[in-house]
Write a protein that holds these residues in place. Structure first.
Motif, mmCIF file in Angstrom:
data_model
loop_
_atom_site.group_PDB
_atom_site.id
_atom_site.type_symbol
_atom_site.label_atom_id
_atom_site.label_comp_id
_atom_site.label_asym_id
_atom_site.label_seq_id
_atom_site.Cartn_x
_atom_site.Cartn_y
_atom_site.Cartn_z
ATOM 1 N N ALA A 165 3.589 1.899 2.771
ATOM 2 C CA ALA A 165 4.532 2.959 2.409
ATOM 3 C C ALA A 165 3.772 4.244 2.138
ATOM 4 N N MET A 166 4.489 5.359 2.310
ATOM 5 C CA MET A 166 3.899 6.671 2.061
ATOM 6 C C MET A 166 4.938 7.593 1.445
ATOM 7 N N SER A 167 4.471 8.557 0.676
ATOM 8 C CA SER A 167 5.338 9.637 0.226
ATOM 9 C C SER A 167 5.363 10.716 1.291
ATOM 10 N N ALA A 168 6.356 11.586 1.217
ATOM 11 C CA ALA A 168 6.395 12.729 2.128
ATOM 12 C C ALA A 168 5.195 13.635 1.848
ATOM 13 N N ALA A 169 4.757 14.354 2.877
ATOM 14 C CA ALA A 169 3.627 15.291 2.767
ATOM 15 C C ALA A 169 2.325 14.579 2.441
ATOM 16 N N THR A 170 2.176 13.370 2.949
ATOM 17 C CA THR A 170 0.901 12.655 2.857
ATOM 18 C C THR A 170 0.438 12.327 4.272
ATOM 19 N N GLY A 183 0.844 -1.182 0.000
ATOM 20 C CA GLY A 183 0.000 0.000 0.000
ATOM 21 C C GLY A 183 0.885 1.238 0.000
ATOM 22 N N TYR A 184 0.704 2.093 -0.987
ATOM 23 C CA TYR A 184 1.611 3.245 -1.149
ATOM 24 C C TYR A 184 0.766 4.513 -1.321
ATOM 25 N N VAL A 185 0.800 5.391 -0.297
ATOM 26 C CA VAL A 185 0.069 6.655 -0.368
ATOM 27 C C VAL A 185 0.918 7.630 -1.174
ATOM 28 N N HIS A 186 0.436 7.979 -2.347
ATOM 29 C CA HIS A 186 1.223 8.759 -3.307
ATOM 30 C C HIS A 186 0.266 9.427 -4.277
ATOM 31 N N PRO A 187 0.547 10.605 -4.807
ATOM 32 C CA PRO A 187 1.750 11.428 -4.668
ATOM 33 C C PRO A 187 1.685 12.318 -3.423
ATOM 34 N N LYS A 188 2.531 13.351 -3.404
ATOM 35 C CA LYS A 188 2.518 14.283 -2.281
ATOM 36 C C LYS A 188 1.142 14.931 -2.160
ATOM 37 N N ARG A 189 0.752 15.158 -0.902
ATOM 38 C CA ARG A 189 -0.543 15.728 -0.532
ATOM 39 C C ARG A 189 -1.690 14.729 -0.729
ATOM 40 N N ALA A 190 -1.350 13.479 -1.046
ATOM 41 C CA ALA A 190 -2.380 12.438 -1.098
ATOM 42 C C ALA A 190 -2.708 12.003 0.325
ATOM 43 N N ARG A 191 -3.757 11.237 0.472
ATOM 44 C CA ARG A 191 -4.162 10.771 1.797
ATOM 45 C C ARG A 191 -4.785 9.381 1.699
ATOM 46 N N ILE A 216 9.114 5.259 3.773
ATOM 47 C CA ILE A 216 8.797 6.539 3.136
ATOM 48 C C ILE A 216 9.595 6.610 1.847
ATOM 49 N N ALA A 217 8.883 6.785 0.725
ATOM 50 C CA ALA A 217 9.538 6.805 -0.585
ATOM 51 C C ALA A 217 9.058 8.011 -1.379
ATOM 52 N N ASP A 218 9.982 8.611 -2.132
ATOM 53 C CA ASP A 218 9.644 9.811 -2.903
ATOM 54 C C ASP A 218 8.779 9.481 -4.113
ATOM 55 N N ASP A 219 9.057 8.360 -4.759
ATOM 56 C CA ASP A 219 8.309 7.975 -5.949
ATOM 57 C C ASP A 219 8.383 6.462 -6.113
ATOM 58 N N ILE A 220 7.820 5.965 -7.219
ATOM 59 C CA ILE A 220 7.782 4.516 -7.448
ATOM 60 C C ILE A 220 9.185 3.929 -7.555
#
Length: 444
Positions: A115-120, A91-99, A202-206
């Motif tokens: 997993a999540m991106s920063a700012a999520t 499960g990956y919350v992405h992109p930034k500002r996603a929830r 925490i990952a920046d992108d795929i």
């Protein structure tokens, strides 16, 4: 020897292609409210990944999440399929500002790796009972013990708490915060979630995510193994036409507008029968809307209020009541629209601008269209045989039992209940085929 080398080279190519296929990574884009369309998309994709008939069986499935929440039944069906998967699911919350709010939090807890991106962020997982009379709608009030005396509400909250705590125990994640997300609607950022053992990465992108996942230990059906993501091939799995269609017609606002168009189309067809185009379009719109309502939690009292409102506005046209019926009909239409979707989830509510626009346009449509139609039926006929009623004719000749009168320059056969002579003036009272029934005019 040369031929042998060629065969070995071809075998190497085939083996390379086969080995790369074993490291395919599927990405599912779970965006927007989680409803039946999303559930079917995710479940069918995971089923396909496990199918022997699938041309490619992935090594890893990534659910890219950006959702405000959704329906409980759809969420639980997705989680049930994730838990039974033999393929690791991230499960990956992405992109930034996603929830991953509400239902998204449960799904993230259920995945093998979170997993999540920063700012999520994730959280706000308090369930709200659908159609529960007397239950507070605000999450804080709903779980406040001093205000919550409803046994059903407590059952729902307790069930949701136990459910997410079970997912946390299964995946070795923070169960205390999971319970807090349900009981108090708590939310948390990606950085805090990593520190609190709620997520794993925490990952920046795929690409960054796949790099960190390479060699990552994951437990599938009690067996631990390391992910081998060398020479991977990323495959984006899109929804098929049926799932896209479900997503469109399952939108509450779209289904709401469709049902109104359908109702007006049928009413217009019945009021002014013609070629059947309006009736056919109306029937198609209503059936499509009903299909959409089938996948939505519908309050049939709201649907009844909408129908009552439209009926009252039409009654205003045919039985003028100085606007009272029209106003009551508009109010009924608005009330029915507000309670039509039987869930407090904001993502499944009909937008207020649409409700008000439909109410105003409905009033205008009814008063203008049906008003003109009603007035046209009250106007004096200017063509056709009915225009002869009440006209004056003169008896021109009588031959045996046939009496002829001249009317508007034409000879007509007439019948009367009293004797007539040539030169008498008569008034047309009715028409029977090509014979005029007349009344003799009194002489002054």
């Amino acid at each position: 020897m040369f031929i042998l080398r060629i065969w070995m080279f071809l075998l190497f190519l085939c083996f390379s292609r086969f080995s790369s296929a074993t490291h395919d990574v599927w990405i599912l884009d779970v965006r927007g409210p989680i409803g039946v369309a999303t559930m079917e998309y995710v479940v069918s994709s995971i089923d396909l990944a496990h199918s022997d008939n699938s041309p490619i069986q992935p090594t890893l499935i990534i659910l890219k999440l950006d959702t405000p929440g959704g329906l409980d039944n759809a969420m639980r069906s997705i989680i049930k399929r994730i838990l039974s998967s033999n393929i690791p699911i991230v499960g990956y919350v992405h992109p930034k500002r996603a929830r991953a709010a509400s239902a998204g939090t449960y799904i993230l807890y259920a995945t093998h790796i979170a997993a999540m991106s920063a700012a999520t962020n994730l959280g706000a997982a308090t369930p709200v009972q659908i159609g529960l009379s007397g239950a507070p709608t605000d999450p804080d009030e709903q779980i406040n013990q001093s205000n919550t005396n409803n046994a059903m509400t407590r059952k729902i909250v307790n069930d949701a708490t136990a459910y997410i705590e079970g997912l946390a125990d299964l995946r070795g994640r923070n169960r205390e915060w999971a319970a807090e997300a349900v009981l108090s609607g708590a939310s948390m950022s990606a950085k805090d979630a990593l520190e609190a053992n709620i997520i794993n990465i925490i990952a920046d992108d795929i690409d960054d995510l796949l790099t960190q996942l390479n060699g990552y230990a994951v437990v599938i059906n009690g067996q631990q193994s390391a992910l081998n993501l060398n020479d991977i091939n990323i495959v984006n799995i899109s929804a098929n036409w049926r799932q896209k269609f479900l997503s469109v017609v399952g939108d509450p606002s779209f289904a709401f507008i469709l049902i109104l168009i359908g109702i007006y189309g049928l009413i217009f067809e019945f009021s002014n029968p013609g070629g059947g185009v309006f009736g056919l379009v109306g029937a198609v719109c209503i059936l499509t809307a009903l299909y959409g309502f089938q996948v939505l939690p519908i309050n049939y009292a709201g649907l009844a209020l909408i129908l009552l409102g439209i009926g009252l506005m039409i009654a205003e046209v045919y039985s003028p009541s100085f606007g009272i019926l029209g106003i009551i009909g508009a109010v009924s239409l608005v009330m029915g629209s507000v309670i039509l979707i039987d869930t407090p989830e904001p993502a499944f509510q009909i937008a207020w601008p649409i409700i008000l626009s439909v109410a105003i346009s409905s009033l205008a449509f009814v008063f203008l269209t049906f008003g003109m139609l009603f007035k046209s039926r009250q106007q004096t006929k200017v063509s056709g045989i009915e225009t002869l009623l009440g006209e004056t004719a003169e008896i021109e000749s009588i031959h045996e039992d046939i009496t002829l009168a001249r009317l508007q320059g034409e000879l007509w056969q007439v019948q009367a209940n009293e004797p007539l002579i040539p030169g008498d003036k008569v008034t047309v009272s009715s028409i029977n085929g090509l014979t005029l029934n007349v009344l003799k005019q009194l002489e002054h």
